[in-house]
Design an enzyme around this catalytic site. Structure first.
Site, PDB file in Angstrom:
ATOM      1  N   LYS A  45      46.371  58.279  47.502  1.00 18.48           N
ATOM      2  CA  LYS A  45      45.781  57.358  46.513  1.00 18.48           C
ATOM      3  C   LYS A  45      45.682  55.958  47.120  1.00 18.48           C
ATOM      4  O   LYS A  45      46.621  55.493  47.777  1.00 18.48           O
ATOM      5  CB  LYS A  45      46.667  57.318  45.260  1.00 18.48           C
ATOM      6  CG  LYS A  45      46.282  56.269  44.215  1.00 18.48           C
ATOM      7  CD  LYS A  45      44.981  56.557  43.502  1.00 18.48           C
ATOM      8  CE  LYS A  45      44.594  55.415  42.548  1.00 18.48           C
ATOM      9  NZ  LYS A  45      43.217  55.565  42.025  1.00 18.48           N
ATOM     10  N   CYS A 131      36.295  50.065  45.161  1.00 15.62           N
ATOM     11  CA  CYS A 131      36.953  50.342  43.869  1.00 15.62           C
ATOM     12  C   CYS A 131      36.204  49.621  42.761  1.00 15.62           C
ATOM     13  O   CYS A 131      36.123  48.397  42.779  1.00 15.62           O
ATOM     14  CB  CYS A 131      38.401  49.888  43.881  1.00 15.62           C
ATOM     15  SG  CYS A 131      39.143  50.092  42.238  1.00 15.62           S
TER      16      CYS A 131
HETATM   17  C1  DHB Z   1      40.113  53.456  41.495  1.00 17.70           C
HETATM   18  C2  DHB Z   1      38.863  54.008  41.424  1.00 17.70           C
HETATM   19  C3  DHB Z   1      38.127  54.109  42.572  1.00 17.70           C
HETATM   20  O1  DHB Z   1      36.886  54.650  42.571  1.00 17.70           O
HETATM   21  C4  DHB Z   1      38.643  53.648  43.763  1.00 17.70           C
HETATM   22  O2  DHB Z   1      37.933  53.745  44.869  1.00 17.70           O
HETATM   23  C5  DHB Z   1      39.902  53.101  43.820  1.00 17.70           C
HETATM   24  C6  DHB Z   1      40.643  53.013  42.672  1.00 17.70           C
HETATM   25  C7  DHB Z   1      40.896  53.340  40.273  1.00 17.70           C
HETATM   26  O3  DHB Z   1      40.325  53.041  39.224  1.00 17.70           O
HETATM   27  O4  DHB Z   1      42.115  53.514  40.346  1.00 17.70           O
END
Ligand code: DHB
Length: 311
Positions: A45, A131
Site C-alpha cells: 500500500k 493519488c
Molecule cells: C489512494 C488511492 C489511490 O488511487 C492511490 O494511488 C493512492 C492512495 C487512497 O485513496 O488511499
C-alpha cells in the site's frame, strides 16, 4: 510449455500478474496471502512517512462494472512496509517485491526516498504520482512542471531501481509532454494507470461513498480502454529501458493478454482482486496461458507490444 514469466529492471518473476497498489496490501497478513498466491510478486500500500487513518467510511464500493474509492491514503507508515520487506529479503532472497510510497509534500517524498536509499532494501520502488483522494492535494502527475522538478531532485540522490505510478492521461499532447519528461530520467518503469479520478456513482438517489460527497477513483471494467491507451501510448514513446506495467480493467486472461499486447511487461489486478480474492491470480493466469497456447505463444515476449494497427 507456456510461461507467463517476466522481468522488470533485470529482476525475474515467475508470473507477470500481481496486485495493484491499494488492494490486498495494507497489512502484512494481506501481503502474505498475495505472496503465497499465484501472483509473481506484490506491491505494498502506498506509504507516507507517518501512519494515516485515511478518509471516513464507507470509502470503497464494488459496483457491477468496477469500483469507486476515496480511501485517503490509509497506511501503516513507511517503516511498517520497509521493515517487513527487509525481513522478507532474508527469508526469500530470490524473490523481488515492490514498495509504493509518496509524501504529502515534495519534502516528505524526498525524506521517504532517502530512507529507502539509505536502507538495505534491494527491491523495486514505485513512487505514486497519482493519488486522487486526499482532499486539497491535486494529483502530482497532472502538474508536469512539478513532476519534472520532483523527478529531477529525486535522481540527484536516488540510485536504486525506481518507477512511477501514473494517472490516466486523455489527450495525445499530454502523452507527448509526459513522455518527454519521463525520458529525461533513468526510470525503470512507468505503471499505467491508477484509477480514473473523481468519478461519481449514484444508486437509489444517493452517492455510495462518504468522503468528498461521493467523488472517487474509478476502477474495473469501466477503465480498460483508457488503461490500454495509456500503456500503448507510453510503450510507443518511452525509451526501451523504461518498461511498462499495465493496470486497469483486468478481469480475465484476455484482459491481461491485451495489456501485454499493448506493451506491458507486468500486469496488475486491482478491483477484480478486491471482488474475487487471491484466487483470481490463478484463474487469470490459467486463462492467459490457454489463450497463449491457442495462439502458439510460449512466452509473453512472443507478443508483447505487437498490437496490430490498421493501415
Ligand atoms: C489512494 C488511492 C489511490 O488511487 C492511490 O494511488 C493512492 C492512495 C487512497 O485513496 O488511499
Amino acid at each position: 510449455m507456456v510461461s507467463t514469466q517476466t522481468q522488470i529492471a533485470g529482476f525475474s518473476f515467475d508470473n507477470c500478474l500481481m496486485n495493484a497498489a491499494g488492494v490486498a496490501c495494507m497489512t502484512i497478513e494481506e501481503l502474505e496471502k498475495v505472496k503465497q498466491s499465484a501472483a509473481g510478486t506484490f506491491v505494498t500500500k502506498t506509504a507516507t512517512l507517518q501512519a494515516r487513518a485515511g478518509n471516513p467510511e464507507p470509502r470503497y464500493q464494488d459496483v457491477p462494472l468496477g469500483s469507486i474509492n476515496s480511501m485517503g491514503l490509509p497506511n501503516h507508515g513507511l517503516d511498517y512496509y520497509l521493515d517487513y520487506l527487509l525481513d522478507l529479503q532474508k527469508i526469500e532472497p530470490d524473490r523481488t517485491f515492490f514498495l509504493s510510497l509518496v509524501g504529502l509534500s515534495p519534502e516528505e517524498t524526498h525524506t521517504l526516498l532517502k530512507k529507502v536509499q539509505d536502507s538495505d532494501f534491494k527491491g523495486l520502488t514505485e513512487l505514486n504520482l497519482s493519488c486522487p483522494n486526499v482532499p486539497g492535494k491535486p494529483q502530482i502527475a497532472y502538474d508536469f512542471e512539478m513532476t519534472d522538478k520532483i523527478l529531477s531532485d529525486v535522481f540527484d540522490y536516488f540510485t536504486k531501481p525506481l518507477g512511477i505510478k501514473l494517472p490516466p492521461y486523455f489527450d495525445i499532447v499530454h502523452f507527448d509532454q509526459a513522455a518527454a519528461i519521463f525520458n529525461k530520467f533513468p526510470l525503470c518503469f512507468v505503471n499505467c494507470v491508477n484509477s480514473i479520478g473523481n468519478g461519481l456513482y449514484v444508486e437509489d438517489e444517493s452517492v455510495v461513498i462518504r468522503p468528498k460527497n461521493g467523488f472517487g477513483g474509478i476502477g474495473g471494467a469501466y477503465i480498460k480502454p483508457t488503461a490500454l491507451a495509456n500503456v500503448h501510448a507510453f510503450y510507443q514513446r518511452l525509451n526501451p529501458t523504461i518498461q511498462i506495467i499495465g493496470t486497469g480493467g483486468v478481469l480475465t486472461g484476455r484482459d491481461a493478454f491485451e495489456h501485454i499486447l499493448c506493451g506491458a511487461s507486468m500486469v496488475q489486478v486491482g478491483t477484480t482482486l478486491h471482488k474475487e480474492g487471491v484466487g483470481s491470480f490463478e484463474r487469470i493466469t490459467e486463462e492467459l496461458k490457454v489463450m497463449m497456447a491457442e495462439k502458439g505463444y510460449e512466452s509473453i515476449e512472443d507478443f508483447r507490444g505487437k498490437l496490430n494497427h490498421l493501415n
